[in-house]
Design a protein around this motif. Sequence first.
Motif, PDB file in Angstrom:
ATOM      1  N   ARG A  93     -16.617  41.009  80.019  1.00 41.21           N
ATOM      2  CA  ARG A  93     -15.680  41.816  79.214  1.00 41.21           C
ATOM      3  C   ARG A  93     -15.987  43.305  79.309  1.00 41.21           C
ATOM      4  O   ARG A  93     -15.090  44.130  79.219  1.00 41.21           O
ATOM      5  CB  ARG A  93     -15.671  41.347  77.754  1.00 41.21           C
ATOM      6  N   CYS A  97     -10.754  44.128  82.251  1.00 41.90           N
ATOM      7  CA  CYS A  97      -9.816  43.194  81.633  1.00 41.90           C
ATOM      8  C   CYS A  97     -10.013  41.809  82.253  1.00 41.90           C
ATOM      9  O   CYS A  97      -9.877  41.632  83.458  1.00 41.90           O
ATOM     10  CB  CYS A  97      -8.380  43.681  81.867  1.00 41.90           C
ATOM     11  N   HIS A 146      -9.288  38.293  77.910  1.00 41.37           N
ATOM     12  CA  HIS A 146      -8.331  39.125  77.186  1.00 41.37           C
ATOM     13  C   HIS A 146      -6.927  38.524  77.310  1.00 41.37           C
ATOM     14  O   HIS A 146      -6.096  38.672  76.425  1.00 41.37           O
ATOM     15  CB  HIS A 146      -8.290  40.551  77.767  1.00 41.37           C
TER      16      HIS A 146
END
Length: 172
Positions: A93, A97, A146
């Motif tokens: 992370r 993304c 995400h």
Amino acid sequence: MKNLILIGFMGAGKTTAGKLLAKEKEMGFTDTDERIVSEQGREIPDIFAEDGEAYFRDLETELLCHMQEDTYHTVISVGGGMPVRKQNRELLRSLGCVVYLSASRQTILERVKNDGSRPMLDGDDLEARVKRLMRERENFYRQAAHVMIRTDGRSVPQVVRIIDQETRKYGL
Ligand code: S3P
């Protein structure tokens, strides 16, 4: 965000989609398995056979640490087991993304059934093995991601277009 990272189970299409995505977005491309193989000078089944899975997992974490320093504006395709470690999920992370490419068990089985290059799938009863591993990993993939994109029934260009659409809001 600086990089676009593709995670998901073996056979989810991370490398194939990642290469096309990188080309279309004029980004670099790298694959964690390929980098480990080239740094080690031996194939993944040999690393597993000679030094064991835990050793391979340490190589993966070490690589993610290095990538924090030297990887920008790159599509990164990640080995299917990478998000299992909490530390790796955090490292992924912080690289950019993270997109989870998901696929049904049937789709995965179709894609991996004739492949002898994945030590995690060696042994009897491929279907049971895939079922267990997918179940064990699903939450880890979701925690790391995400964005999540289903790939079943979609062509590679379609998957790439959706990744592009979904990641624009992250500045990619
Ligand atoms: C693994 C997936 C493989 C590779 C290794 C272990 C796993 O990568 O890193 O064989 O544990 O899921 P792909 O997901 O690119 O097949």
